[in-house]
Design an enzyme around this catalytic site. Structure first.
Site, mmCIF file in Angstrom:
data_model
loop_
_atom_site.group_PDB
_atom_site.id
_atom_site.type_symbol
_atom_site.label_atom_id
_atom_site.label_comp_id
_atom_site.label_asym_id
_atom_site.label_seq_id
_atom_site.Cartn_x
_atom_site.Cartn_y
_atom_site.Cartn_z
ATOM 1 N N GLU A 439 48.422 38.703 48.224
ATOM 2 C CA GLU A 439 49.947 38.350 48.001
ATOM 3 C C GLU A 439 50.284 37.505 46.854
ATOM 4 O O GLU A 439 50.914 36.569 46.718
ATOM 5 C CB GLU A 439 50.347 37.585 49.322
ATOM 6 C CG GLU A 439 50.954 38.344 50.437
ATOM 7 C CD GLU A 439 51.342 39.729 50.208
ATOM 8 O OE1 GLU A 439 51.017 40.752 50.616
ATOM 9 O OE2 GLU A 439 52.242 39.695 49.263
HETATM 10 C C1 LIG Z 1 40.802 41.696 51.723
HETATM 11 C C2 LIG Z 1 42.116 42.171 50.904
HETATM 12 C C3 LIG Z 1 43.350 42.735 51.370
HETATM 13 C C4 LIG Z 1 44.258 42.940 50.416
HETATM 14 N N1 LIG Z 1 45.362 43.659 50.800
HETATM 15 C C5 LIG Z 1 46.099 44.391 50.245
HETATM 16 C C6 LIG Z 1 47.351 45.238 50.424
HETATM 17 O O1 LIG Z 1 47.554 45.191 51.702
HETATM 18 N N2 LIG Z 1 48.230 45.688 49.618
HETATM 19 C C7 LIG Z 1 47.939 45.585 48.262
HETATM 20 O O2 LIG Z 1 48.585 46.068 47.401
HETATM 21 N N3 LIG Z 1 46.890 44.802 47.885
HETATM 22 C C8 LIG Z 1 46.226 44.156 48.581
HETATM 23 N N4 LIG Z 1 45.172 43.535 48.035
HETATM 24 C C9 LIG Z 1 44.897 43.119 46.696
HETATM 25 C C10 LIG Z 1 45.218 41.693 46.366
HETATM 26 O O3 LIG Z 1 46.591 41.555 46.321
HETATM 27 C C11 LIG Z 1 44.640 41.557 45.015
HETATM 28 O O4 LIG Z 1 43.149 41.391 45.086
HETATM 29 C C12 LIG Z 1 45.251 40.276 44.023
HETATM 30 O O5 LIG Z 1 46.501 40.533 43.817
HETATM 31 C C13 LIG Z 1 44.572 40.227 42.873
HETATM 32 O O6 LIG Z 1 44.500 41.090 42.196
HETATM 33 P P1 LIG Z 1 42.843 41.436 41.448
HETATM 34 O O7 LIG Z 1 42.096 41.582 42.807
HETATM 35 O O8 LIG Z 1 43.129 42.927 40.575
HETATM 36 O O9 LIG Z 1 42.587 40.297 40.578
HETATM 37 P P2 LIG Z 1 43.089 40.085 38.987
HETATM 38 O O10 LIG Z 1 44.503 40.551 38.918
HETATM 39 O O11 LIG Z 1 41.950 40.846 38.200
HETATM 40 O O12 LIG Z 1 42.900 38.674 38.836
HETATM 41 C C14 LIG Z 1 41.453 38.161 38.597
HETATM 42 C C15 LIG Z 1 41.693 36.412 38.114
HETATM 43 O O13 LIG Z 1 42.414 36.494 36.992
HETATM 44 C C16 LIG Z 1 43.738 35.500 37.234
HETATM 45 N N5 LIG Z 1 44.970 36.403 36.726
HETATM 46 C C17 LIG Z 1 45.200 37.427 36.335
HETATM 47 N N6 LIG Z 1 46.305 37.587 35.743
HETATM 48 C C18 LIG Z 1 46.417 36.549 35.408
HETATM 49 C C19 LIG Z 1 47.814 35.762 34.509
HETATM 50 N N7 LIG Z 1 48.543 36.713 33.963
HETATM 51 N N8 LIG Z 1 47.598 34.503 34.193
HETATM 52 C C20 LIG Z 1 46.854 33.577 34.675
HETATM 53 N N9 LIG Z 1 45.892 34.322 35.736
HETATM 54 C C21 LIG Z 1 45.573 35.447 35.698
HETATM 55 C C22 LIG Z 1 43.969 35.690 38.723
HETATM 56 O O14 LIG Z 1 44.736 34.611 39.340
HETATM 57 C C23 LIG Z 1 42.458 35.814 39.289
HETATM 58 O O15 LIG Z 1 41.945 34.456 39.597
HETATM 59 C C24 LIG Z 1 44.103 42.802 48.924
HETATM 60 C C25 LIG Z 1 42.656 42.571 48.567
HETATM 61 C C26 LIG Z 1 41.799 41.999 49.565
HETATM 62 C C27 LIG Z 1 40.721 41.512 48.855
#
Ligand SMILES: Cc1cc2nc3c(=O)[nH]c(=O)nc-3n(C[C@H](O)[C@H](O)[C@H](O)COP(=O)(O)OP(=O)(O)OC[C@H]3O[C@@H](n4cnc5c(N)ncnc54)[C@H](O)[C@@H]3O)c2cc1C
Length: 591
Positions: A439
């Site tokens: 989220e």
């Molecule tokens: C168990 C689980 C359930 C989930 N359920 C859903 C769901 O139902 N629907 C859905 O759509 N998604 C879902 N997700 C996805 C989840 O919302 C994402 O994993 C989350 O938004 C982070 O995206 P990412 O994993 O690509 O991390 P990334 O975006 O790659 O981030 C990696 C790190 O970089 C940091 N970061 C990235 N961009 C920036 C920035 N611009 N400035 C500063 N820091 C930054 C982040 O804070 C994080 O620490 C789920 C994930 C999991 C693991």
């Protein structure tokens, strides 16, 4: 160990700290009868203890299975879900026009804490359905509402929220799932989504997917995203289920925690494209999705509160049973329960105080969001909307950060047994971890707080809140109650630190945005530590005023102020003095 909802603490937080009682008295809740709150929470607590809590461990151990394109949930899950919908829990805050009970979000917030505490992996499913209901109700066509909304409100069907793709996580604008216009006014969706919670399961006949996709002629980035409703099974004119739609779970994740909640890779378009229906207007999907996301962010914050309370209850029970060593000054053979040791007391108090503060912050967010839609006075609505917007990232990030911290302490209090799965303390620790990530990661919440919430109108909503909190501190000061210790002075210092840091960040947002962003996360913590301290003090004052037994609430507020809010001035230094060293970190990280 089972879970018992802490009803009196919850009512205190809701009515006083979060301001529900004052808002009802001011007429902002219309004809809502606040007297029913206790009965609802007691019934919810009973359902959680009897039905959901016993399945928490079973779900963790059995997890879910994907076979032949179908997800099977853990034993007992479908039956519990059936009982959940039959008891009407899915419909608590749903719109009355579609069979919901139309109760305030604040009441649903307290219930969400209870579901999350008893069984966080179960509670996550209706949490997302509720967000889907909000988005469809706010932006869907009358026809889509007629077919889908009633079934989502009752819980007969569940909803998913599909943003994430491998290259598009925090950066939603990078998504590639494609939508093509079809001749009949519907759309054909092709692509793949990852990490989709409850993307498939066996608890309901149908699932309604809310999917973000991009039209061929859409502008780049977030301005070119549209939201589509894609049913798992098509719905015939008479409401019966028709053909299987072209959206399938093609994989499930093996995770650190939340084993019972399916996290699916969803594939659309293997057979010509999933049939989808536009929600809202083309290229306006982010607007619609924000309706869902704000609800869901508060909901995830409440997951943090719930898991923290569960971990606290379990640790308290253990600390009263486990005997090791003697209390200082006690003579003779034998040993005492570990709760006599000051370091264990410290951990338990920290768990309890952080949980109580996060609870009130979340409930206050819900009250603000309620007043923003229910009040009759437009000015009251506008101010409440600004307050709700300001509090949402704090509710999400502070509460989920403390959820993990409290669960960590819960393991610690159990000693070696905390590391052993059989106690259950380890499950809370594992389950809590994701809440700070999904989220919108807590880092993204902090950026939202600094850039969009503090940054709006010269920080007006932050400074208005500081003024209100200052009035609470004044009441602590004039109470002259020695039991408050140095609560007034510590909260006053914390408020000054919040005020100065907010002004510093506003200036840096204009002159050096990277420095402002470097301090976003410690600023959010500073905010939570100050706000939480003032809210707990206001609850203690309320109990004193009503002539109740205020001693334990005053003691809790004092502990929070003297050990947590006291961190605010040093967090100020982290933000202001630490920014340059963060900006200069490349020398260390890339050197
Ligand atoms: C168990 C689980 C359930 C989930 N359920 C859903 C769901 O139902 N629907 C859905 O759509 N998604 C879902 N997700 C996805 C989840 O919302 C994402 O994993 C989350 O938004 C982070 O995206 P990412 O994993 O690509 O991390 P990334 O975006 O790659 O981030 C990696 C790190 O970089 C940091 N970061 C990235 N961009 C920036 C920035 N611009 N400035 C500063 N820091 C930054 C982040 O804070 C994080 O620490 C789920 C994930 C999991 C693991």
């Amino acid at each position: 160990m089972t879970y018992r909802a802490p009803i009196s603490d919850m009512l205190l937080a809701l009515n006083h700290g979060a301001g529900l009682q004052a808002a009802v008295r001011a007429g902002h809740y219309g004809d809502f009868d606040a007297d029913i709150t206790t009965a609802i929470l007691e019934e919810a607590g009973k359902f959680a203890t009897d039905v959901l809590a016993p399945l928490n461990r079973i779900g963790d151990q059995n997890g879910i299975k994907l076979k032949d394109g179908k997800v099977t949930t853990a034993p007992g899950w479908p039956d519990a879900y059936r009982r959940w919908t039959e008891a009407g829990w899915n419909a608590v805050s749903g719109p009355e026009a579609f069979g919901g009970q139309g109760l305030p979000l604040a009441i649903n917030a307290a219930c969400t804490e209870i579901w999350s505490a008893s069984n966080i992996a179960f509670g996550l499913c209706p949490l997302l359905t509720l967000s889907a209901i909000e988005a469809l109700d706010a932006h869907g066509s009358d026809e889509l509402k007629r077919v889908y909304l009633g079934k989502l409100v009752s819980g007969e069907w569940t909803g998913t929220m599909q943003l994430t793709e491998p290259q598009a996580g925090s950066d939603v604008g990078a998504l590639r799932t494609r939508a093509e216009r079809a001749a009949d006014g519907s759309y054909r969706i092709t692509g793949s989504k990852t990490f989709i919670t409850y993307g498939d399961h066996d608890m309901t006949d149908n699932i309604v997917h809310f999917v973000l996709a991009r039209l061929p002629d859409a502008p780049a980035g977030t301005k070119g995203i549209s939201l589509f409703l894609i049913p798992k099974f098509m719905v015939n004119a008479d409401g019966s289920l028709g053909a299987r739609n072209d959206i399938h779970p093609s994989g499930v994740e093996h995770k650190l925690g939340m084993h019972a909640s399916p996290t699916c890779t969803m594939t659309m378009g293997d057979h010509g494209g999933a049939i989808g229906y536009l929600i809202g207007e083309e290229n306006q999907g982010m607007r619609c999705m924000f309706t869902m996301m704000n609800q869901a962010r508060l909901g995830v914050g409440l997951e943090g509160v719930g898991i923290a309370d569960r971990a606290y209850q379990q640790a308290l029970g253990f600390a009263q049973e486990r005997r090791q060593g003697r209390a200082i000054g006690k003579q003779g053979d034998g040993s005492d329960p570990i709760i006599v040791h000051p370091d264990v007391k410290r951990m338990l108090m920290q768990m309890r105080a952080l949980t109580a503060a996060a609870r009130t912050i979340c409930y206050a967010t819900a009250v603000a969001l309620d007043v923003a839609t229910r009040a009759t006075d437009a000015k009251v609505r506008t101010e409440a909307a600004a307050r709700g917007a300001l509090l949402t990232p704090i509710a999400k990030a502070f509460s989920t950060d403390i959820g993990s911290e409290v669960a960590y302490l819960g393991v610690q209090i159990h000693g070696g047994m905390g590391f052993i799965e059989e106690t259950g303390a380890a499950q809370h620790y594992r389950d809590a971890r994701i809440t700070a990530i999904y989220e919108g990661t807590n880092g993204i919440q902090a950026i939202d707080l600094v850039t969009r919430k503090l940054g709006a109108q010269g920080g007006a909503s932050v400074f208005a809140l500081i003024d209100e909190l200052s009035a609470i501190v004044k009441q602590v000061e004039v109470s002259n109650d020695p039991a408050f210790g140095s609560t007034g002075a510590k909260l006053r210092d914390a408020l000054s630190a919040l005020d100065r840091t907010s002004r510093w960040l506003l200036e840096r947002l204009a002159s050096s945005p990277n420095e402002a962003l470097a301090g976003a996360t410690p600023y959010l913590r500073l905010f939570g530590a100050t706000l939480g301290g003032c809210m707990l003090a206001s609850e203690a004052l309320a109990v004193r005023k009503e002539g109740g037994d205020a001693q334990r609430y005053v003691a809790l507020a004092r502990f929070f102020a003297e050990t947590m809010s006291v961190q605010a001035p040093s967090l100020e230094k982290t933000v202001t003095d630490g920014a340059e060293s963060v900006i200069g970190a490349d020398a260390v990280l890339l050197g």
